[in-house]
Design an enzyme around this catalytic site. Structure first.
Site, short mmCIF file in Angstrom:
data_model
loop_
_atom_site.label_atom_id
_atom_site.label_comp_id
_atom_site.label_asym_id
_atom_site.label_seq_id
_atom_site.Cartn_x
_atom_site.Cartn_y
_atom_site.Cartn_z
N ASN A 201 0.84 -1.20 0.00
CA ASN A 201 0.00 0.00 0.00
C ASN A 201 0.87 1.25 0.00
OD1 ASN A 201 -0.35 1.86 2.61
ND2 ASN A 201 0.25 -0.19 3.31
N GLY B 81 -0.47 6.86 1.90
CA GLY B 81 0.08 8.20 2.08
C GLY B 81 -0.49 8.96 3.26
N LEU B 82 -0.75 8.26 4.37
CA LEU B 82 -1.21 8.90 5.60
C LEU B 82 -2.47 9.74 5.40
CD1 LEU B 82 2.17 10.01 7.25
CD2 LEU B 82 0.60 8.24 8.07
N ASN C 162 5.08 7.74 14.92
CA ASN C 162 5.46 7.15 13.64
C ASN C 162 6.61 7.95 13.04
OD1 ASN C 162 5.67 6.04 11.11
ND2 ASN C 162 3.69 6.77 10.38
N CYS D 60 7.89 8.94 8.70
CA CYS D 60 7.55 10.06 7.83
C CYS D 60 8.80 10.72 7.25
CB CYS D 60 6.75 11.11 8.60
SG CYS D 60 5.18 10.54 9.25
N ILE E 161 7.47 -4.07 13.48
CA ILE E 161 8.02 -3.20 12.45
C ILE E 161 6.89 -2.52 11.68
CG2 ILE E 161 10.14 -4.51 12.18
CD1 ILE E 161 8.89 -5.87 9.71
N GLY F 6 1.80 -8.07 5.68
CA GLY F 6 1.08 -9.33 5.60
C GLY F 6 1.92 -10.49 6.10
N GLY G 71 -2.17 -6.03 11.72
CA GLY G 71 -2.39 -5.05 10.66
C GLY G 71 -3.20 -5.56 9.49
#
Length: 305
Positions: A69, A72-73, A128, A131, A192, A218, A266
């Site tokens: 993915n 983009g936040l 996070n 970025c 991670i 995944g 996730g």
């Protein structure tokens, strides 16, 4: 505390299962599917100072045992998260929530952390540091120990909640970065974040993702995540939250044996919205199978194995 209960930075969780940021929205969407109060907690959608639409589409690509993915936040910005999203969440979730906070400069991180620290429902701040730093040529804060330490040092004085620093795996030495964050006052480390990957469409002969590359996540990355959790947990004295490819109760046990105090789930949420519910419901069966009395007792159990 019950069999499944664990402690994360002084706050008791009913169980160690935490939906990861970016895969659970702001929680209330999933509350339409099941009672999300069964969760230990969850990390809400990564939040920046300004609203972000995100990256151009296509920004999702399927992979064997995972996905890529480049969203983009995408988020409504810190002020709307506080004024609109948290009040909605409060109507369906009665536990402390984990706030995932991003930033594109040191000042933005500080401002965002200072604001979210005032929110009663926020129990932890997950910083996070994946970025890009717009003032340093776009290099991600988390790929360099010095830059990572600089962010933690800057936000530590304004963080009124336990500060969990989320690390990217796209580095040469993740232990060095974890130790640098701990030295500057991180209360815990989560890892991670996604790995860097890409796909190419054989028909068009072009990258599937508009951004060319994106975050690979995944079940396929679980062994890498497990290895890094083990390395970091052996090197720091603060709690570690294990993330990466967790999709079943056995994975939770394995992550905790590697040193995790809690575990984030996730991509599995995007495949099956009830993934975390199923994992929690299956934990005691798996604990019995592997002769585990209490989850809180097994963290780091593999260190001397």
């Amino acid at each position: 505390m019950g069999r499944l209960s664990v402690d994360l930075c002084g706050i008791t969780l009913d169980n160690p299962v935490i939906p990861a940021s970016g895969t659970f929205g702001f929680g209330y969407e999933f509350a339409e599917i099941y009672d999300i109060n069964i969760l230990g907690t969850f990390s809400f959608k990564g939040t920046t100072k300004e609203p972000r639409f995100g990256n151009p589409t296509p920004r999702i690509a399927e992979c064997t045992s995972g996905m890529i993915n480049a969203v983009g936040l995408q988020n409504p910005g810190i002020d709307k998260v506080i004024s609109e999203e948290l009040p909605k969440l409060k109507r369906c979730f009665n536990k402390p929530v984990m706030a995932n906070i991003g930033g594109f400069s040191i000042d933005e991180y500080v401002e965002n952390v200072e604001k979210i620290s005032e929110e009663e429902q926020v129990g932890w701040i997950e910083l996070n540091i994946s970025c890009p730093n717009v003032h340093s040529g776009g290099v991600n804060f988390g790929t360099d120990a010095k830059s990572a330490a600089e962010v933690v040092r800057a936000v530590r004085p304004v963080a009124k909640k336990p500060l969990i620093v989320k690390l990217t795996p796209n580095v040469t030495d993740i232990v060095e970065i974890a130790k640098a964050c701990e030295a500057q006052g991180a209360d815990a480390i989560s890892l991670i974040n996604t790995m860097l990957g890409m796909r190419i469409d054989l028909k068009t002969k072009k990258p599937v993702i508009k951004n060319i590359m994106g975050g690979f996540s995944g079940p396929a990355i679980f062994p890498v995540a497990l290895r890094m959790v083990y390395q970091v947990a052996n090197a720091v004295s603060v709690p570690v939250v294990g993330i990466g490819g967790v999709s079943k109760a056995e994975d939770v046990i394995e992550m905790m044996l590697a040193g995790a105090s809690a575990v984030e789930v996730g991509t599995a949420n995007l495949i099956n919205p009830r993934a975390c519910l199923n994992i929690i419901n299956d934990l005691e069966r798996v604990m019995d199978e592997y002769k585990t009395d209490r989850l809180s007792d097994i963290t780091g159990g593999a260190f001397n194995g």
